[in-house]
Enzyme design. Structure first.
Site, PDB file in Angstrom:
ATOM      1  N   ASP A 247      17.637 -23.944  13.809  1.00  0.00           N
ATOM      2  CA  ASP A 247      18.990 -23.897  12.998  1.00  0.00           C
ATOM      3  C   ASP A 247      19.582 -22.777  14.254  1.00  0.00           C
ATOM      4  OD1 ASP A 247      19.670 -22.784   9.696  1.00  0.00           O
ATOM      5  OD2 ASP A 247      20.607 -21.633  11.417  1.00  0.00           O
TER       6      ASP A 247
ATOM      7  N   ASN B 268      18.302 -24.731  -0.394  1.00  0.00           N
ATOM      8  CA  ASN B 268      19.230 -24.332  -1.086  1.00  0.00           C
ATOM      9  C   ASN B 268      20.029 -25.349  -1.770  1.00  0.00           C
ATOM     10  OD1 ASN B 268      18.685 -21.735  -0.269  1.00  0.00           O
ATOM     11  ND2 ASN B 268      19.939 -22.051   1.720  1.00  0.00           N
TER      12      ASN B 268
ATOM     13  N   GLU C 287      25.232 -24.481   1.773  1.00  0.00           N
ATOM     14  CA  GLU C 287      26.469 -24.278   2.395  1.00  0.00           C
ATOM     15  C   GLU C 287      26.840 -25.751   3.025  1.00  0.00           C
ATOM     16  OE1 GLU C 287      26.212 -21.150   5.445  1.00  0.00           O
ATOM     17  OE2 GLU C 287      26.127 -19.457   3.878  1.00  0.00           O
ATOM     18  N   VAL C 288      25.831 -26.370   3.615  1.00  0.00           N
ATOM     19  CA  VAL C 288      26.044 -27.714   4.324  1.00  0.00           C
ATOM     20  C   VAL C 288      25.613 -28.758   3.216  1.00  0.00           C
ATOM     21  CG1 VAL C 288      25.626 -29.181   6.234  1.00  0.00           C
ATOM     22  CG2 VAL C 288      25.725 -26.893   6.508  1.00  0.00           C
TER      23      VAL C 288
ATOM     24  N   HIS D  40      18.905 -30.831   3.298  1.00  0.00           N
ATOM     25  CA  HIS D  40      18.149 -30.159   4.464  1.00  0.00           C
ATOM     26  C   HIS D  40      17.329 -29.230   3.794  1.00  0.00           C
ATOM     27  CE1 HIS D  40      21.739 -27.659   3.845  1.00  0.00           C
ATOM     28  NE2 HIS D  40      21.097 -26.542   4.188  1.00  0.00           N
ATOM     29  N   MET D  41      16.144 -29.125   4.723  1.00  0.00           N
ATOM     30  CA  MET D  41      15.141 -28.115   4.358  1.00  0.00           C
ATOM     31  C   MET D  41      14.953 -27.102   5.438  1.00  0.00           C
ATOM     32  SD  MET D  41      10.931 -28.818   3.627  1.00  0.00           S
ATOM     33  CE  MET D  41      11.118 -29.431   1.827  1.00  0.00           C
ATOM     34  N   HIS D  42      14.822 -25.829   5.027  1.00  0.00           N
ATOM     35  CA  HIS D  42      14.855 -24.789   5.993  1.00  0.00           C
ATOM     36  C   HIS D  42      13.106 -24.589   6.061  1.00  0.00           C
ATOM     37  CE1 HIS D  42      18.840 -22.927   5.950  1.00  0.00           C
ATOM     38  NE2 HIS D  42      19.005 -23.457   4.776  1.00  0.00           N
TER      39      HIS D  42
HETATM   40  P1  AMP Z   1      22.553 -23.829   3.829  1.00  0.00           P
HETATM   41  O1  AMP Z   1      23.074 -22.266   3.359  1.00  0.00           O
HETATM   42  O2  AMP Z   1      21.121 -23.923   3.018  1.00  0.00           O
HETATM   43  O3  AMP Z   1      23.283 -24.870   3.477  1.00  0.00           O
HETATM   44  O4  AMP Z   1      22.123 -23.865   5.223  1.00  0.00           O
HETATM   45  C1  AMP Z   1      22.933 -24.303   6.313  1.00  0.00           C
HETATM   46  C2  AMP Z   1      22.104 -23.880   7.428  1.00  0.00           C
HETATM   47  O5  AMP Z   1      22.758 -24.541   8.488  1.00  0.00           O
HETATM   48  C3  AMP Z   1      22.429 -22.323   7.932  1.00  0.00           C
HETATM   49  O6  AMP Z   1      21.118 -21.817   8.016  1.00  0.00           O
HETATM   50  C4  AMP Z   1      23.223 -22.278   9.356  1.00  0.00           C
HETATM   51  O7  AMP Z   1      22.798 -21.382  10.177  1.00  0.00           O
HETATM   52  C5  AMP Z   1      23.026 -23.719   9.802  1.00  0.00           C
HETATM   53  N1  AMP Z   1      23.865 -24.298  10.760  1.00  0.00           N
HETATM   54  C6  AMP Z   1      25.135 -24.530  10.622  1.00  0.00           C
HETATM   55  N2  AMP Z   1      25.612 -25.132  11.814  1.00  0.00           N
HETATM   56  C7  AMP Z   1      24.710 -25.670  12.513  1.00  0.00           C
HETATM   57  C8  AMP Z   1      24.604 -26.299  13.508  1.00  0.00           C
HETATM   58  N3  AMP Z   1      25.774 -26.592  14.308  1.00  0.00           N
HETATM   59  N4  AMP Z   1      23.258 -26.507  14.402  1.00  0.00           N
HETATM   60  C9  AMP Z   1      22.266 -26.113  13.549  1.00  0.00           C
HETATM   61  N5  AMP Z   1      22.197 -25.457  12.672  1.00  0.00           N
HETATM   62  C10 AMP Z   1      23.549 -24.972  11.810  1.00  0.00           C
END
Ligand code: AMP
Length: 120
Positions: free
Chosen positions: A33, A91, A99-100, A104-106
């Protein structure tokens, strides 16, 4: 939700934006991340166009589902999280704070995670 091909993870998959790759195979990309919330903070994404966990769970092929779960084990091994553990978070949509809009899995670890939900 319709898949947005301009989301940031789609751009990473197309090689338009750099990433620090932890693991990759035919179906999955794992990378650090960009804004880590813990000493270890990786993201695991499928290469297929799935918007969120619900979409992926309902529509991914058996091969994609297996590859994704095997990737979790791989990242845990590569990042040295096997003994002390880690937290996995997906999320999902608005209430989940996603947000994205590419599934994805953190994977978070390297120290004890704080309480998941702060009450009061
Ligand atoms: P979410 O809020 O679950 O959608 O998490 C999106 C994650 O993507 C966040 O933890 C951001 O820090 C991460 N993120 C956004 N842009 C990038 C990028 N270019 N490379 C790696 N991680 C990113």
């Amino acid at each position: 939700m319709t898949y947005d091909p301009d989301n940031i993870f789609a751009k990473i998959l197309r090689g338009e934006i750099p990433n620090t790759t932890v693991f990759e195979d035919d179906h999955v990309l794992c990378f650090d991340d960009l804004y880590p919330q813990m000493p270890v903070h990786c993201l695991i994404i499928p290469k297929g166009e799935y918007t969120d966990l619900s979409d992926f769970s309902a529509n991914a092929t058996a091969e994609e589902l297996t590859a994704f779960h095997r990737a979790i084990a791989k990242v845990v091994e590569v990042k040295g999280l096997s003994d002390d553990g880690y937290r996995a978070i997906c999320n999902t949509k608005i209430h989940g704070g996603q947000e994205v809009p590419h599934f994805h899995m953190h994977i978070l670890g390297g120290e004890k995670c704080p309480p998941m939900i702060v009450k009061g």
